[in-house]
Design a protein around this motif. Structure first.
Motif, PDB file in Angstrom:
ATOM      1  N   ALA A  66     -47.264  -3.306  13.203  1.00  0.00           N
ATOM      2  CA  ALA A  66     -46.563  -2.804  14.382  1.00  0.00           C
ATOM      3  C   ALA A  66     -47.494  -2.592  15.576  1.00  0.00           C
ATOM      4  CB  ALA A  66     -45.820  -1.523  14.052  1.00  0.00           C
ATOM      5  N   VAL A  67     -48.615  -1.943  15.371  1.00  0.00           N
ATOM      6  CA  VAL A  67     -49.541  -1.690  16.479  1.00  0.00           C
ATOM      7  C   VAL A  67     -50.149  -2.992  17.010  1.00  0.00           C
ATOM      8  CG1 VAL A  67     -51.672  -0.515  17.153  1.00  0.00           C
ATOM      9  CG2 VAL A  67     -49.962   0.682  15.775  1.00  0.00           C
ATOM     10  N   PRO A  68     -50.617  -3.892  16.142  1.00  0.00           N
ATOM     11  CA  PRO A  68     -51.113  -5.168  16.668  1.00  0.00           C
ATOM     12  C   PRO A  68     -50.030  -5.977  17.396  1.00  0.00           C
ATOM     13  CG  PRO A  68     -51.958  -4.832  14.465  1.00  0.00           C
ATOM     14  CD  PRO A  68     -50.955  -3.748  14.720  1.00  0.00           C
ATOM     15  N   VAL A  69     -48.802  -5.925  16.906  1.00  0.00           N
ATOM     16  CA  VAL A  69     -47.717  -6.647  17.594  1.00  0.00           C
ATOM     17  C   VAL A  69     -47.501  -6.057  18.982  1.00  0.00           C
ATOM     18  CG1 VAL A  69     -45.213  -7.063  17.574  1.00  0.00           C
ATOM     19  CG2 VAL A  69     -46.567  -7.508  15.532  1.00  0.00           C
ATOM     20  N   LEU A  70     -47.590  -4.748  19.092  1.00  0.00           N
ATOM     21  CA  LEU A  70     -47.451  -4.109  20.405  1.00  0.00           C
ATOM     22  C   LEU A  70     -48.590  -4.531  21.332  1.00  0.00           C
ATOM     23  CD1 LEU A  70     -45.816  -2.159  22.131  1.00  0.00           C
ATOM     24  CD2 LEU A  70     -47.207  -0.302  21.206  1.00  0.00           C
ATOM     25  N   ALA A  71     -49.791  -4.593  20.812  1.00  0.00           N
ATOM     26  CA  ALA A  71     -50.933  -5.029  21.620  1.00  0.00           C
ATOM     27  C   ALA A  71     -50.783  -6.490  22.039  1.00  0.00           C
ATOM     28  CB  ALA A  71     -52.236  -4.829  20.839  1.00  0.00           C
ATOM     29  N   VAL A  72     -50.368  -7.334  21.107  1.00  0.00           N
ATOM     30  CA  VAL A  72     -50.146  -8.750  21.434  1.00  0.00           C
ATOM     31  C   VAL A  72     -49.029  -8.873  22.460  1.00  0.00           C
ATOM     32  CG1 VAL A  72     -49.294 -10.947  20.482  1.00  0.00           C
ATOM     33  CG2 VAL A  72     -51.055  -9.659  19.278  1.00  0.00           C
ATOM     34  N   SER A  73     -47.994  -8.076  22.292  1.00  0.00           N
ATOM     35  CA  SER A  73     -46.875  -8.087  23.233  1.00  0.00           C
ATOM     36  C   SER A  73     -47.350  -7.743  24.644  1.00  0.00           C
ATOM     37  CB  SER A  73     -45.812  -7.095  22.775  1.00  0.00           C
ATOM     38  OG  SER A  73     -44.751  -7.038  23.676  1.00  0.00           O
ATOM     39  N   TYR A  74     -48.202  -6.729  24.757  1.00  0.00           N
ATOM     40  CA  TYR A  74     -48.729  -6.330  26.064  1.00  0.00           C
ATOM     41  C   TYR A  74     -49.571  -7.454  26.686  1.00  0.00           C
ATOM     42  CZ  TYR A  74     -51.427  -3.998  29.659  1.00  0.00           C
ATOM     43  OH  TYR A  74     -52.010  -3.680  30.856  1.00  0.00           O
ATOM     44  N   VAL A  75     -50.504  -8.007  25.916  1.00  0.00           N
ATOM     45  CA  VAL A  75     -51.382  -9.060  26.439  1.00  0.00           C
ATOM     46  C   VAL A  75     -50.573 -10.301  26.805  1.00  0.00           C
ATOM     47  CG1 VAL A  75     -53.284 -10.620  25.848  1.00  0.00           C
ATOM     48  CG2 VAL A  75     -53.424  -8.199  25.252  1.00  0.00           C
ATOM     49  N   LEU A  76     -49.646 -10.688  25.933  1.00  0.00           N
ATOM     50  CA  LEU A  76     -48.788 -11.838  26.214  1.00  0.00           C
ATOM     51  C   LEU A  76     -47.949 -11.595  27.466  1.00  0.00           C
ATOM     52  CD1 LEU A  76     -47.598 -14.591  25.306  1.00  0.00           C
ATOM     53  CD2 LEU A  76     -45.927 -13.277  23.970  1.00  0.00           C
ATOM     54  N   GLY A  77     -47.354 -10.414  27.546  1.00  0.00           N
ATOM     55  CA  GLY A  77     -46.523 -10.081  28.704  1.00  0.00           C
ATOM     56  C   GLY A  77     -47.310 -10.064  29.999  1.00  0.00           C
TER      57      GLY A  77
END
Length: 192
Positions: free
Chosen positions: A54-65
């Motif tokens: 969950a936390v890595p997905v949130l980080a990836v989501s932020y960087v991707l976004g």
């Protein structure tokens, strides 16, 4: 000192855009590999899910976004303006109006630029989401009509968001031009 609302909105825009893109990509992949969602759901039920994924997905989501927002904003700026050079000049003009720490003019200018970035990135993310939804038709044949309507709605919303992003860019430029005009008028009054 920046407040919590500014920090939250700085994070929420890119994270939201990235989350929409990840959802669109997930739907697209699930449409191509129908066993993906059940497998994903099985792992998501585990107790270690929040720590491991969950936390890595949130980080990836932020960087991707954030990356999508910057790229989308660049495309809109190059296509419909104002140019990066005129924006640099606008930044200087607006900064000169913000001598007081809480001056409203720079805040409104920066808000317009932030809105443009989120809307531009959101426009792209909605297109990815529409493609992902259309990919799911193979798995959800009984919902074909609903999925098509939802995808068309996402495309229309993407077009609207792109138009609003362009409008916000021009609004920011107009604010900077107004600041420059007001500055020249006050200089002329001070030095008759």
């Amino acid at each position: 000192m920046p407040n919590i609302g500014d920090s939250l909105s700085t994070f929420a825009g890119p994270a939201g855009v990235g989350a929409l893109c990840l959802l669109g990509v997930f739907l697209f992949l699930d449409g191509r590999a129908p066993s993906l969602f059940p497998t994903f759901e099985q792992y998501a039920k585990t107790s270690s899910w929040s720590v491991v994924a969950a936390v890595p997905v949130l980080a990836v989501s932020y960087v991707l976004g954030l990356s999508i927002m910057i790229a989308s904003e660049g495309v809109l700026t190059r296509t419909w303006g104002p140019s990066h050079n005129s924006e640099a000049v606008d930044l200087v003009k607006t900064a000169s109006a913000g001598s007081a720490k809480d001056s409203l003019v720079p805040q409104v200018y920066y808000e317009a630029l932030r809105n443009r970035a989120v809307l531009a990135g959101g426009s792209f993310a909605l297109l990815v989401l529409a493609l992902g939804a259309l990919s799911e038709i193979a798995n959800l044949r009984e919902l074909r009509g609903t999925i098509i309507v939802a995808a068309l709605g996402a495309v229309l919303l993407a077009v609207l968001a792109a138009g609003l992003a362009i409008s916000e860019g021009h609004r920011a430029h107009s604010i900077a031009e107004a600041v420059a005009t007001a500055g020249k008028a006050s200089t002329a009054k001070a030095n008759p």
